[in-house]
Design a protein around this motif. Structure first.
Motif, PDB file in Angstrom:
ATOM      1  N   PHE A  67     -12.417  -8.135   7.356  1.00 42.49           N
ATOM      2  CA  PHE A  67     -13.321  -8.152   6.202  1.00 42.49           C
ATOM      3  C   PHE A  67     -13.487  -6.749   5.625  1.00 42.49           C
ATOM      4  CE2 PHE A  67     -17.750  -7.343   4.860  1.00 42.49           C
ATOM      5  CZ  PHE A  67     -17.804  -8.147   3.729  1.00 42.49           C
ATOM      6  N   LYS A  68     -13.724  -5.776   6.486  1.00 41.35           N
ATOM      7  CA  LYS A  68     -13.930  -4.405   6.026  1.00 41.35           C
ATOM      8  C   LYS A  68     -12.666  -3.863   5.332  1.00 41.35           C
ATOM      9  CE  LYS A  68     -18.121  -2.887   6.994  1.00 41.35           C
ATOM     10  NZ  LYS A  68     -18.545  -1.787   7.850  1.00 41.35           N
ATOM     11  N   ARG A  69     -11.524  -4.067   5.955  1.00 42.61           N
ATOM     12  CA  ARG A  69     -10.274  -3.586   5.344  1.00 42.61           C
ATOM     13  C   ARG A  69     -10.039  -4.274   4.006  1.00 42.61           C
ATOM     14  NH1 ARG A  69      -5.047  -5.338   5.049  1.00 42.61           N
ATOM     15  NH2 ARG A  69      -3.435  -3.705   4.893  1.00 42.61           N
ATOM     16  N   ASN A  70     -10.304  -5.569   3.932  1.00 46.21           N
ATOM     17  CA  ASN A  70     -10.051  -6.324   2.704  1.00 46.21           C
ATOM     18  C   ASN A  70     -10.942  -5.893   1.547  1.00 46.21           C
ATOM     19  OD1 ASN A  70      -7.891  -7.837   3.628  1.00 46.21           O
ATOM     20  ND2 ASN A  70      -9.185  -9.493   4.392  1.00 46.21           N
ATOM     21  N   LEU A  71     -12.120  -5.337   1.848  1.00 48.35           N
ATOM     22  CA  LEU A  71     -12.955  -4.801   0.771  1.00 48.35           C
ATOM     23  C   LEU A  71     -12.199  -3.722  -0.001  1.00 48.35           C
ATOM     24  CD1 LEU A  71     -16.439  -4.464   2.553  1.00 48.35           C
ATOM     25  CD2 LEU A  71     -15.806  -6.142   0.797  1.00 48.35           C
ATOM     26  N   VAL A  72     -11.454  -2.900   0.733  1.00 47.21           N
ATOM     27  CA  VAL A  72     -10.666  -1.840   0.099  1.00 47.21           C
ATOM     28  C   VAL A  72      -9.441  -2.426  -0.590  1.00 47.21           C
ATOM     29  CG1 VAL A  72      -9.370   0.284   0.533  1.00 47.21           C
ATOM     30  CG2 VAL A  72     -11.501  -0.142   1.777  1.00 47.21           C
ATOM     31  N   VAL A  73      -8.756  -3.339   0.103  1.00 50.83           N
ATOM     32  CA  VAL A  73      -7.552  -3.952  -0.468  1.00 50.83           C
ATOM     33  C   VAL A  73      -7.866  -4.629  -1.807  1.00 50.83           C
ATOM     34  CG1 VAL A  73      -5.828  -5.775  -0.152  1.00 50.83           C
ATOM     35  CG2 VAL A  73      -6.397  -4.247   1.753  1.00 50.83           C
ATOM     36  N   GLU A  74      -8.941  -5.424  -1.835  1.00 49.47           N
ATOM     37  CA  GLU A  74      -9.275  -6.182  -3.044  1.00 49.47           C
ATOM     38  C   GLU A  74      -9.758  -5.272  -4.167  1.00 49.47           C
ATOM     39  OE1 GLU A  74      -8.589  -9.298  -3.639  1.00 49.47           O
ATOM     40  OE2 GLU A  74      -7.684  -9.396  -1.651  1.00 49.47           O
ATOM     41  N   ALA A  75     -10.468  -4.215  -3.825  1.00 45.75           N
ATOM     42  CA  ALA A  75     -10.896  -3.266  -4.866  1.00 45.75           C
ATOM     43  C   ALA A  75      -9.687  -2.617  -5.518  1.00 45.75           C
ATOM     44  CB  ALA A  75     -11.811  -2.212  -4.256  1.00 45.75           C
ATOM     45  N   LEU A  76      -8.716  -2.217  -4.722  1.00 40.53           N
ATOM     46  CA  LEU A  76      -7.499  -1.621  -5.272  1.00 40.53           C
ATOM     47  C   LEU A  76      -6.730  -2.636  -6.106  1.00 40.53           C
ATOM     48  CD1 LEU A  76      -6.354   0.319  -2.075  1.00 40.53           C
ATOM     49  CD2 LEU A  76      -7.251   1.335  -4.174  1.00 40.53           C
ATOM     50  N   ARG A  77      -6.629  -3.855  -5.599  1.00 35.89           N
ATOM     51  CA  ARG A  77      -5.888  -4.900  -6.312  1.00 35.89           C
ATOM     52  C   ARG A  77      -6.517  -5.191  -7.667  1.00 35.89           C
ATOM     53  NH1 ARG A  77      -5.013  -9.500  -2.420  1.00 35.89           N
ATOM     54  NH2 ARG A  77      -3.447  -8.049  -1.616  1.00 35.89           N
ATOM     55  N   SER A  78      -7.836  -5.070  -7.756  1.00 36.40           N
ATOM     56  CA  SER A  78      -8.510  -5.341  -9.026  1.00 36.40           C
ATOM     57  C   SER A  78      -8.080  -4.363 -10.118  1.00 36.40           C
ATOM     58  CB  SER A  78     -10.032  -5.279  -8.845  1.00 36.40           C
ATOM     59  OG  SER A  78     -10.476  -3.937  -8.671  1.00 36.40           O
ATOM     60  N   LEU A 104      -3.435  -2.006  -8.133  1.00 36.35           N
ATOM     61  CA  LEU A 104      -2.883  -1.078  -7.145  1.00 36.35           C
ATOM     62  C   LEU A 104      -2.599  -1.805  -5.836  1.00 36.35           C
ATOM     63  CD1 LEU A 104      -5.327   1.907  -7.774  1.00 36.35           C
ATOM     64  CD2 LEU A 104      -2.988   1.678  -8.642  1.00 36.35           C
ATOM     65  N   THR A 105      -1.410  -1.619  -5.295  1.00 38.30           N
ATOM     66  CA  THR A 105      -1.048  -2.262  -4.025  1.00 38.30           C
ATOM     67  C   THR A 105      -0.407  -1.251  -3.072  1.00 38.30           C
ATOM     68  OG1 THR A 105       1.059  -2.975  -4.988  1.00 38.30           O
ATOM     69  CG2 THR A 105      -0.780  -4.563  -5.034  1.00 38.30           C
ATOM     70  N   PRO A 106      -1.083  -0.141  -2.810  1.00 35.49           N
ATOM     71  CA  PRO A 106      -0.521   0.867  -1.909  1.00 35.49           C
ATOM     72  C   PRO A 106      -0.631   0.416  -0.457  1.00 35.49           C
ATOM     73  CG  PRO A 106      -2.742   1.481  -2.476  1.00 35.49           C
ATOM     74  CD  PRO A 106      -2.433   0.241  -3.270  1.00 35.49           C
ATOM     75  N   PRO A 107       0.040   1.117   0.457  1.00 32.54           N
ATOM     76  CA  PRO A 107      -0.152   0.807   1.876  1.00 32.54           C
ATOM     77  C   PRO A 107      -1.602   1.066   2.282  1.00 32.54           C
ATOM     78  CG  PRO A 107       1.737   2.271   1.532  1.00 32.54           C
ATOM     79  CD  PRO A 107       1.002   2.213   0.237  1.00 32.54           C
ATOM     80  N   VAL A 108      -2.251   0.057   2.849  1.00 31.96           N
ATOM     81  CA  VAL A 108      -3.614   0.210   3.355  1.00 31.96           C
ATOM     82  C   VAL A 108      -3.560   0.064   4.868  1.00 31.96           C
ATOM     83  CG1 VAL A 108      -5.977  -0.664   3.329  1.00 31.96           C
ATOM     84  CG2 VAL A 108      -4.622  -0.672   1.216  1.00 31.96           C
ATOM     85  N   GLU A 109      -3.922   1.121   5.566  1.00 32.25           N
ATOM     86  CA  GLU A 109      -3.823   1.159   7.018  1.00 32.25           C
ATOM     87  C   GLU A 109      -4.903   0.291   7.670  1.00 32.25           C
ATOM     88  OE1 GLU A 109      -1.319   2.720   8.413  1.00 32.25           O
ATOM     89  OE2 GLU A 109      -0.613   3.502   6.485  1.00 32.25           O
TER      90      GLU A 109
END
Length: 414
Positions: free
Chosen positions: A89-100, A103-108
């Motif tokens: 959940f925590k990682r996906n908060l960052v992933v989804e913000a970037l996707r909005s 942006l689809t960079p590598p997220v560790e």
């Protein structure tokens, strides 16, 4: 208000379960995806009444104060969620913000946070007919829940609850609530009271006498002014000791701070001239100064003075210069930025849009962006990517355990 049974479809950004209904989404604290629950609905808010079907991801909370059936503390929102779905959940908060922002960079993977690591804790306090009330606010209210434990906070802070109540009782001038920000430092606890009524001489004397009897307290300040300082509070920024000003911003856990600093330093590498924007009292600047000349820019004078004093009194550092500047109103221009090999910026939650627009035009080779707000980080990164920067990696960092807040470090190169 109505009562109904709903199925929770997903978790929202604030950690609440979301049920899709014909009248729109309903947000239900303490509910998890896949659960069937009875709720009392008030508009888009649902109060959990009972659970008919529990999620396999539900776990027993560690803290007695995390209980929706009682007077629950509002400090945590996800203590009932198992470890793996929580970190996802925590990682996906960052992933989804970037996707909005496209942006689809590598997220560790998430850099995780352990129990008892929160070195900076904000309590609410209020005098009542039954005595001094000290604790945390119930979620979305001003109601203070008295606490006797907190698995998130540093043991050194929780061990001094009685001492903190004594200090708050001496400072309280009425029934109005006020805040105690408590920071664990190498010299003891640094206590900053905010929202306290002006002290008359009797309360001032009583508060000072109270503190002087408490060996664990390094300093107490009231509304930004030092009341008593038995010892100077000290924090360690990579081997550089700093005395922060009263109530100063500090990363919530030292472990997260060290992890973020290590990422920034590794990315900056052998850069000779580094710019640290929104530098605070030196979290990154003083570490960077081990190997590079650093120019630190910050809008708050007291923070900057603490950074400057530490830089001038610590041996083995490269030159550190400081500049007081409101980077929201007067960002460094592209021309000013071009002389640096690397730039680090760590703005407040609003992000650094005006400054990033100038940075994007300057073409500095390496940039490290640190943020406590994935949405504004994504906005700022989009500006840099549009001007030719590549996001090498984004690392989410959890320093607010069981909350919906997440930090991130983004490393870019051009």
């Amino acid at each position: 208000m109505s009562t109904l049974t709903v199925t929770i479809n997903r978790l929202g950004a604030h950690g609440h379960g979301i049920a899709n209904t014909a009248e729109g989404p309903v947000y239900v604290p303490h509910a998890l995806p896949g659960e069937t629950v009875a709720i009392a609905r008030n508009g888009s808010h649902g109060t959990l009444l009972s659970t008919a079907t529990s999620s396999p991801d539900r776990v027993v909370p560690l803290c007695r104060h995390f209980n929706p059936d009682r007077d629950a503390c509002g400090g945590c929102s996800l203590q009932h969620l198992a470890e793996q779905p929580y970190t996802d959940f925590k990682r996906n908060l960052v992933v989804e913000a970037l996707r909005s922002k496209g942006l689809t960079p590598p997220v560790e993977p998430l850099v995780t946070c352990g129990l008892g690591q929160r070195r900076r804790t904000v309590f609410s306090a209020r005098r009542t007919d039954k005595g001094l009330l000290l604790g945390f606010n119930r979620a979305e209210t001003n109601h203070i829940v008295s606490v006797e434990e907190c698995p998130v906070a540093a043991p050194a802070i929780m061990a001094q609850l009685d001492a903190l109540r004594s200090i708050a009782a001496a400072l309280a001038g009425g029934s109005e609530s006020f805040r105690l920000t408590v920071l664990e430092t190498l010299a003891g606890l640094d206590v900053a009271a905010e929202g306290v009524k002006p002290l008359d001489e009797k309360r001032r004397r009583a508060a000072i006498e109270t503190v002087m009897r408490l060996s664990a307290i390094a300093r107490v300040s009231v509304n930004g002014e030092i009341l008593v300082e038995p010892r100077k509070p000290l924090v360690d920024f990579g081997g550089v000791l700093v005395t922060p000003p009263p109530g100063a911003f500090m990363q919530a856990t030292k472990e997260a701070e060290d992890a973020m600093a290590a990422l920034v330093l590794a990315h900056v590498g052998k850069a000779k001239r580094v710019l640290d924007l929104f530098a605070g009292s030196g979290t990154f600047a003083l570490r960077l100064a081990r190997t590079a000349r650093v120019h630190a820019v910050e809008g708050e004078d007291k923070l900057l003075k603490a950074l400057d004093l530490a830089a001038r009194t610590t041996e083995g550092l490269k030159p550190v210069t400081v500049e007081k500047r409101d980077l929201f109103r007067r960002p460094l221009t592209a021309q000013e930025l071009k002389v640096y090999d690397a730039v680090v910026f760590d703005p407040p939650r609003a992000g650094a849009e005006a400054q990033v627009r100038e940075l994007a035009r300057a073409g500095v080779k390496k940039v490290a962006a640190v943020s406590c707000n994935p949405l504004t980080l994504a906005r700022d990164l989009r500006l840099l990517v549009d001007q030719g920067y590549e996001i090498r990696s984004v690392i989410p960092v959890d320093q607010f355990l069981w909350s919906p807040h997440v930090e991130a470090v983004a490393l870019l190169q051009r």
